[in-house]
Design a protein around this motif. Sequence first.
Motif, mmCIF file in Angstrom:
data_model
loop_
_atom_site.group_PDB
_atom_site.id
_atom_site.type_symbol
_atom_site.label_atom_id
_atom_site.label_comp_id
_atom_site.label_asym_id
_atom_site.label_seq_id
_atom_site.Cartn_x
_atom_site.Cartn_y
_atom_site.Cartn_z
ATOM 1 N N PHE A 159 -37.061 -10.039 96.776
ATOM 2 C CA PHE A 159 -36.210 -9.046 97.403
ATOM 3 C C PHE A 159 -34.837 -9.051 96.739
ATOM 4 N N GLY A 160 -34.308 -7.864 96.554
ATOM 5 C CA GLY A 160 -33.018 -7.715 95.891
ATOM 6 C C GLY A 160 -32.916 -6.341 95.255
ATOM 7 N N ILE A 161 -31.972 -6.182 94.350
ATOM 8 C CA ILE A 161 -31.747 -4.883 93.717
ATOM 9 C C ILE A 161 -32.970 -4.410 92.931
ATOM 10 N N PRO A 162 -33.656 -5.281 92.130
ATOM 11 C CA PRO A 162 -34.861 -4.795 91.444
ATOM 12 C C PRO A 162 -35.908 -4.252 92.416
ATOM 13 N N ALA A 163 -36.080 -4.899 93.553
ATOM 14 C CA ALA A 163 -37.051 -4.415 94.539
ATOM 15 C C ALA A 163 -36.624 -3.057 95.095
ATOM 16 N N VAL A 164 -35.338 -2.873 95.334
ATOM 17 C CA VAL A 164 -34.842 -1.589 95.840
ATOM 18 C C VAL A 164 -35.114 -0.482 94.828
ATOM 19 N N VAL A 165 -34.862 -0.759 93.555
ATOM 20 C CA VAL A 165 -35.102 0.245 92.510
ATOM 21 C C VAL A 165 -36.586 0.588 92.438
ATOM 22 N N ILE A 166 -37.446 -0.414 92.519
ATOM 23 C CA ILE A 166 -38.894 -0.174 92.450
ATOM 24 C C ILE A 166 -39.358 0.695 93.613
ATOM 25 N N VAL A 167 -38.938 0.363 94.819
ATOM 26 C CA VAL A 167 -39.394 1.095 96.000
ATOM 27 C C VAL A 167 -38.847 2.519 96.001
ATOM 28 N N LEU A 168 -37.574 2.703 95.684
ATOM 29 C CA LEU A 168 -37.005 4.053 95.656
ATOM 30 C C LEU A 168 -37.636 4.897 94.554
ATOM 31 N N THR A 169 -37.957 4.274 93.429
ATOM 32 C CA THR A 169 -38.632 5.007 92.356
ATOM 33 C C THR A 169 -39.982 5.511 92.834
ATOM 34 N N TYR A 170 -40.701 4.683 93.554
ATOM 35 C CA TYR A 170 -41.993 5.117 94.103
ATOM 36 C C TYR A 170 -41.810 6.216 95.154
#
Length: 288
Positions: A159-170
């Motif tokens: 969990f963190g910024i990379p996870a946020v980017v991945i989820v928002l991209t999806y």
Amino acid sequence: MPAPVRRLAGALHRRPGLRLAALLSAPMAWLVLAYLGSLAVLLLSAFWTTNEFTSNIEHLWNTDNFQQVLTDPLYRSVTLRTLGIAVAVTVLDALLAFPMAFYMARVARPRNRHLLLVAVLTPLWAGYLVKAYAWWVMLSHGGVIDWITGPFGGSSPGFGIPAVVIVLTYLWLPYMVLPLYTALEQLPDSLLAASADLGARPWRTFTGVVLPLVKPALIAGSVFTFSLSLGDYLTVQIVGGTSQMLGNVIASNVTLNLPLAAATSCVPVLLIIGYLLAVRRTGALDNL
């Protein structure tokens, strides 16, 4: 019937365009009142203050809230983080959506194109929280991603910024695929054939023919992905760990310090307006 009313009715009967404008005037007026009116109230309340002892809102005009938002390093850091996430999501969506849309519009069989389009748009029918928590399960340690990548020495980003980017991209990918698919489907085959006849290689055809023609659709999709990412705050609460975005700061201040939350809300509004003005200056939206 009074004479002015009869003249107006006659004008509407003779001019269908005027009749259509009259029918749309009420919804447009309501849209302007609801949208621009709410923004005006937001800006107005940002100049008020909150009593530190009673937490009541006092209508004392000052710019302290804006000064705090502009000078406090915390707000500057959150703003830059939010802007970086929105840009990263927009770029990733463009890189993922272009080959998907190109295959759907130019390579897949005509009878399969609608099925592929439905497959891309189907996730939009699922609830936002359902999709976000599904990614929470996949990104958590010991989750699906760990199961898949574990034998190859990989692991979940957690969990963190990379996870946020991945989820928002999806989440916002369909909003980029749909306009690109529409633009690529309408691309004349004769232009691609002419480029090949003139000896252009595939990359040259892409950069010189395809990309300029679908640029308005690409920018239209980026407006959706950028603005939706900029205003999101639930995803970062679910998979962001300790990271925060502007939406989280605004939500946390709404009940504690409404004027400060209003001043903070002006930041994403100004960022979106600045992005739209920059896009408008390129002229890409003129052909939409």
